[in-house]
Design an enzyme around this catalytic site. Structure first.
Site, PDB file in Angstrom:
ATOM      1  N   LYS A 150     -88.568  17.007  28.566  1.00  0.00           N
ATOM      2  CA  LYS A 150     -87.188  16.549  28.726  1.00  0.00           C
ATOM      3  C   LYS A 150     -86.311  17.756  28.985  1.00  0.00           C
ATOM      4  O   LYS A 150     -86.634  18.867  28.554  1.00  0.00           O
ATOM      5  CB  LYS A 150     -86.707  15.858  27.441  1.00  0.00           C
ATOM      6  CG  LYS A 150     -85.567  14.900  27.675  1.00  0.00           C
ATOM      7  CD  LYS A 150     -86.111  13.610  28.237  1.00  0.00           C
ATOM      8  CE  LYS A 150     -85.093  12.523  28.337  1.00  0.00           C
ATOM      9  NZ  LYS A 150     -85.766  11.230  28.545  1.00  0.00           N
TER      10      LYS A 150
HETATM   11  N1  GLU Z   1     -85.459   9.492  31.768  1.00  0.00           N
HETATM   12  C1  GLU Z   1     -86.362   8.405  31.899  1.00  0.00           C
HETATM   13  C2  GLU Z   1     -87.082   8.159  30.590  1.00  0.00           C
HETATM   14  O1  GLU Z   1     -86.595   8.500  29.542  1.00  0.00           O
HETATM   15  C3  GLU Z   1     -87.285   8.545  33.084  1.00  0.00           C
HETATM   16  C4  GLU Z   1     -88.176   9.745  33.075  1.00  0.00           C
HETATM   17  C5  GLU Z   1     -88.985   9.935  34.361  1.00  0.00           C
HETATM   18  O2  GLU Z   1     -88.878   9.103  35.247  1.00  0.00           O
HETATM   19  O3  GLU Z   1     -89.675  10.945  34.428  1.00  0.00           O
HETATM   20  O4  GLU Z   1     -88.112   7.559  30.537  1.00  0.00           O
END
Ligand code: GLU
Length: 423
Positions: free
Chosen positions: A113
């Protein structure tokens, strides 16, 4: 000690919560203590300074992070959020949840993240672009199509992903579309990615309705949050004939027991910049929305919304977590005791990362799919994951979050065991 986050009056510690969840899953799985120990720690944590020339000529430095929790099952994967309350504990917890999430839907990724401490509503478009480009350049040393692939999250969108793709490509000297997902379709984005998280929530709702004997076509639904996830799932639910009695955004929401016309509401928001005073609906606060009597409640805003303070007053039959971490551990226990089914974030909102995976595959192959193909494959993944989690839930007599964690943590632990320890 994990840092406290303020969510209204209650205190919320995302990393503490994520670690406690891991402990519970490890205990239930009778996980090897060495593997448990390994999974507690993020593999890499990068903090960067982002000095930006503001439009008025002065220099301002923003703080940014990228945390790679695990790459046991493949390259790291996870979104980037822009929010004034981003901190390292939150990003680390979110990275850990990504690790379990990708494992639950069984796509070949680890978890990561990113976050930048900023309030994008107070930045001009050009300032936001400079923040994004400098941040991308700084984390460029650890991201890449086979290392770590960012994507949208809170307050980031396809435009921001386009800047990330362009900056990384400029530094590489050639186009690298596989470095990021959630891009505009013109530069290799996938059809269906924008709606994917909301669509996945609806597929999960269909399964949950089936499981609990509810008729989704006449079910009443309340949705907290009207960003990418909330607005898309509201539109898709609406098209399926469900009765959406309330929706809200950061400034509050609107309520009509007979159901809201979502396309008209979207027009109203575009025109007035807010949901307030939507014709035929009553204004409602975010906290009141959570406590409405309804069949399905979708918290699709941010973490720490359902706590021990309001869990006793929730009147939904099923909660489907569109956001990451909206329910605290104490609230979870209260809801479970009260017989409310909570479909956890790491399962319910995995549609986004699933279609991110499809986008990455398409980008790497330069071969693009029809939207119907994307949606069909997404449905299959979400339905399979839901059913596997239900099987574990029933077999081990645990709640759905613990079952999902058992599936995700178990798969990551298997991969870690099979790879062995280096050196
Ligand atoms: N931010 C989204 C999540 O928390 C998508 C992450 C992604 O597509 O890599 O799942």
């Amino acid at each position: 000690m994990a840092k406290e986050k303020s969510t209204g009056k209650a205190k919320f510690h995302p990393l503490e919560m994520a670690l406690r969840q891991l402990d519970i899953a490890a205990r239930k799985l009778k996980l090897d203590p060495d593997l448990h120990e390994k999974l507690k720690y993020p593999q890499r944590v990068l903090q960067v300074a982002i000095p930006i020339r503001m439009d008025d000529g002065h220099l301002r430095v923003f703080k940014g992070y990228r945390v790679q929790h695990s790459m046991e099952r493949g390259p790291c994967k996870g979104g980037i959020r822009y929010h004034p309350e981003v901190d390292i504990d939150e990003v680390t917890a979110l990275a850990m949840w990504m690790t379990w999430k990708t494992a639950i839907v069984n796509i070949p990724y680890g978890g990561a993240k990113g976050g930048v401490v900023c309030d994008p509503s107070k930045l001009s478009r050009f300032e936001l672009e400079r923040v994004t480009r400098r941040y991308t350049s700084e984390i460029g040393i650890i991201i890449g199509p086979d290392r770590d692939i960012p994507a949208p999250d809170v307050n980031t969108n396809p435009e921001v992903m386009g800047w990330i793709m362009d900056t990384f490509s400029m530094n590489a000297g050639h186009s690298v579309p596989g470095v990021v997902t959630g891009k505009p379709i013109s530069i290799g984005g996938s059809r269906g990615r924008l709606e994917a998280t909301g669509r996945g929530v609806v597929y999960i709702a269909e399964e949950a309705a089936d499981y609990t004997g509810m008729d989704l076509s006449s079910a009443t639904i309340a949705i907290q949050g009207f960003g990418n996830v909330g607005s898309n799932c509201a539109s898709i639910f609406y098209d399926k004939g469900a009765v959406i009695i309330a929706v809200s955004d950061v400034d509050g929401g609107v309520f009509n027991r007979e159901g809201l016309n979502i396309p008209r509401l979207i027009k109203h928001v575009k025109k007035t910049g807010s949901m307030r005073d939507f014709k035929g609906a009553k204004n409602i606060s975010n906290s009141k929305l959570l406590e409405l009597k309804c069949d399905i409640l979708v918290p699709a805003a941010i973490e720490g919304q359902i706590t021990e303070r309001n869990a006793g007053r929730i009147r939904a039959k099923v909660i489907i977590e569109g956001a990451n971490g909206p329910t605290t551990t104490k609230a979870d226990a209260i809801l479970h005791r009260r017989g409310i089914l909570v479909v956890p974030d790491i399962l319910a909102n995995a549609g986004g990362v699933t279609v991110s995976y499809f986008e990455w595959v398409q980008s790497l192959q330069s071969y693009f799919w029809e939207e119907s193909e994307v949606n069909e494959k997404l449905k299959k993944v979400m339905v399979n994951a839901f059913r596997e989690v239900v099987r574990i839930m029933e077999e081990h007599k645990v709640d759905m979050r613990i079952a999902a964690l058992m599936l995700g943590v178990g798969r990551v632990a298997d991969a870690a065991k099979d790879r062995g320890l280096y050196p």
